[in-house]
Design an enzyme around this catalytic site. Structure first.
Site, PDB file in Angstrom:
ATOM      1  CE  LYS A 174     -11.766  -0.906   5.072  1.00  0.00           C
ATOM      2  NZ  LYS A 174     -11.312  -1.296   3.713  1.00  0.00           N
ATOM      3  CD  GLU A 246      -1.450 -14.467   5.195  1.00  0.00           C
ATOM      4  OE1 GLU A 246      -0.932 -13.829   4.264  1.00  0.00           O
ATOM      5  OE2 GLU A 246      -2.384 -15.253   5.061  1.00  0.00           O
ATOM      6  CB  CYS A 280      -0.835 -14.908   1.028  1.00  0.00           C
ATOM      7  SG  CYS A 280      -1.788 -13.424   1.294  1.00  0.00           S
ATOM      8  CD  GLU A 378       2.135 -10.736  -2.964  1.00  0.00           C
ATOM      9  OE1 GLU A 378       1.711 -11.694  -2.299  1.00  0.00           O
ATOM     10  OE2 GLU A 378       2.037  -9.559  -2.591  1.00  0.00           O
TER      11      GLU A 378
END
Length: 513
Positions: A174, A246, A280, A378
């Site tokens: 997906k 992750e 990331c 972030e």
């Protein structure tokens, strides 16, 4: 990693189409299905039916099919790169790396999976199992569901499917609803390469589609935000199916006083701005020891000003592309605004780009501290806040002052000292005098600590996580009755105790030499 996925209880997939736009132009380039929960369940059922045959093909046959796929990707690399650039808005060079990654992954897992998944003989010193042949087996889990992000639509989506397939599982992928086109291209690739039907399937859609994947598969590999990762883990936990996550990062760069300044600047520039800072593993904060701070910042300012940003139009047309996910513009803008209001200075950039497309200027911030969102939350954009520190001790303390723990980087000529500092960083991966290179080392595990995730990709663990462990014990020379079996015989147990004493009790650890 910031992402638009959701697995909330609200809503179900509508079955209508979703528009996919080009972030660099704002133009709609394609429409894809918003797959319903029922359609996802049907896809998983087809994958489950196909899985035993895929597993029985054996590693050699799967290796040949991987080789076909590898050559297909190289032959169609221009088409793949064009698809990634169009749906992601990234520079062409960033898209090329995604192809390089997947080609390498096919080669690595085809070569190493048979060895890593082979039966492993186990020996025991217990007298109760003398004569037994004992070993462990790695058994495919069944159907692996991969839920991918939008920032690297090939690497972090299809790239995670490759080791799962190598382990004998079938995969339902997906992709993010923002970047589904390259995943659909991979589905076409498997058909054209003669892979068995339903071994690899793509289900496009929004959050409800992702939830349906979690609700039906036997293992979930998720890459995305920490917030959504927690929801995925909770949902998988309800079903008692394993998952690997992750998640977000706030990766720190520490520049030591003995660093080669030019190398440090190149590491900082690339780490912060490659893929538009939408990684990331992007360098999102930088700590520089005071003796070299001024020189480092002066040179970094020059290099930031040289970076180009434009609509991608072939190799060399731009260094930094667009922001893929629309809400990301607000996050980046808010982080810069918050920093300035709290006393930071913008040396380069600081504004959204003009014209069509979602562009934010490569931005260099100084005079920052940990009261600012740009140092704690972030950002996931082309920004780099740089902070002066008194020494390496302060740098390590501040680097660890984070809810994230994905990666960190240290630059310094004394690598022995740098390695000692690396041992104290609360992250899953550390690079010394380098940045992000570990991601291309398929034999090296990569995973986050703290709020950055669970489990790893790459390395032995990155393959074996897609398997169940079975233990087998075979009594090759069975007696009619073992000495320790019912009914109990005192003489037999006295013999067992004498044997254990002879084997393990000859010298007491409490006896002085």
């Amino acid at each position: 990693m910031t992402d638009p996925q959701t697995v909330s209880d609200a809503g179900t997939a509508s079955g209508v189409t979703i528009a996919v736009d080009n972030p660099a132009t704002g133009e709609v380039i394609e429409h894809v299905a918003d797959t319903s929960a029922e359609q996802v369940a049907a896809a998983v059922e087809r994958a489950r039916h196909a899985q035993p045959g895929w597993a029985c093909l054996g590693a050699d046959v799967r290796s040949r099919l991987f080789a076909r796929a590898r050559h297909w990707m190289l032959t169609h690399r221009r088409e793949i790169v064009a698809s990634i650039v169009a749906e992601n808005g990234k520079a062409e060079e960033d898209a090329v790396i995604e192809v390089v990654y997947c080609v390498g992954a096919f080669a690595h897992w085809a070569k190493n999976a048979p060895r890593l998944l082979a039966e492993n003989r186990v020996r025991s010193l217990s007298p109760l199992v003398f004569g037994r042949r004992m070993y462990t087996q790695r058994v495919p889990l069944g159907v692996v569901g991969v839920i991918g992000p939008w920032n690297n639509p090939l690497i972090n989506s299809f790239g995670d499917a490759i080791p799962a397939l190598a382990a004998g599982n079938t995969v339902v992928l997906k992709p993010s609803e923002c970047t589904p086109l390259s995943a659909l291209l991979m589905e076409r690739m498997t058909r054209q390469c003669g892979w068995p039907e339903d071994v690899f399937q793509v289900v496009t859609g929004a959050g409800a589609t992702g939830r349906a994947v979690v609700d039906n598969v036997d293992f979930v590999m998720f890459t995305g935000s920490t917030r959504t990762g927690r929801a995925v883990a909770a949902r998988a936990g309800e079903r008692l199916v394993p998952c690997s996550l992750e998640l977000g990062g706030k990766d720190a760069l520490i520049v030591l006083a003995d660093a080669d300044i030019e190398r440090a600047v190149n590491v900082a520039l690339h780490g912060a701005l490659v893929n538009g800072g939408q990684m990331c593993t992007s360098v999102e904060r930088c700590y520089v020891e005071a003796p070299v701070y001024d020189r480092f910042v002066a040179r970094l300012r020059e290099r930031f000003a040289e970076v180009t940003q434009a609509r991608p139009d072939g190799p060399g047309s731009t260094d930094v592309g667009a922001l893929t996910f629309p809400p990301q513009m607000d996050i980046v803008r808010d982080h810069v605004k918050d920093a300035v209001e709290r006393g930071a200075r913008v040396l380069v950039g600081g504004h959204a780009g003009a014209g069509p497309g979602r562009f934010f200027e490569p931005t260099l911030l100084v005079d920052v501290d940990h009261s600012m969102a740009c140092m704690r939350e972030e950002t996931f954009g082309p920004t780099l806040p740089v902070m002066k520190v008194a020494d390496a001790e302060e740098a390590v303390r501040l680097a660890n002052d984070s809810s994230y723990g994905l990666q960190a980087t240290i630059v310094g000529k004394d690598t022995t000292r740098a390695r000692r500092l690396a041992d104290r960083l609360e992250v899953g991966c550390v690079t010394v005098n380098d940045v992000q290179s570990n991601y291309m080392a398929f034999g090296l595990p990569m995973g986050g600590w703290k709020g950055s995730g669970l489990g790893v990709r790459h390395g032995t663990e990155g393959l074996r996580k897609y398997t169940r462990l079975r233990s087998v014990s075979v009594n090759r020379f069975p007696l009619r009755r073992d000495p320790h079996m019912l009914p109990f015989a005192p003489a037999s147990y006295r013999f067992i105790l004498r044997l254990v004493t002879a084997m393990h009790g000859r010298r007491s650890p409490f006896t002085r030499k």
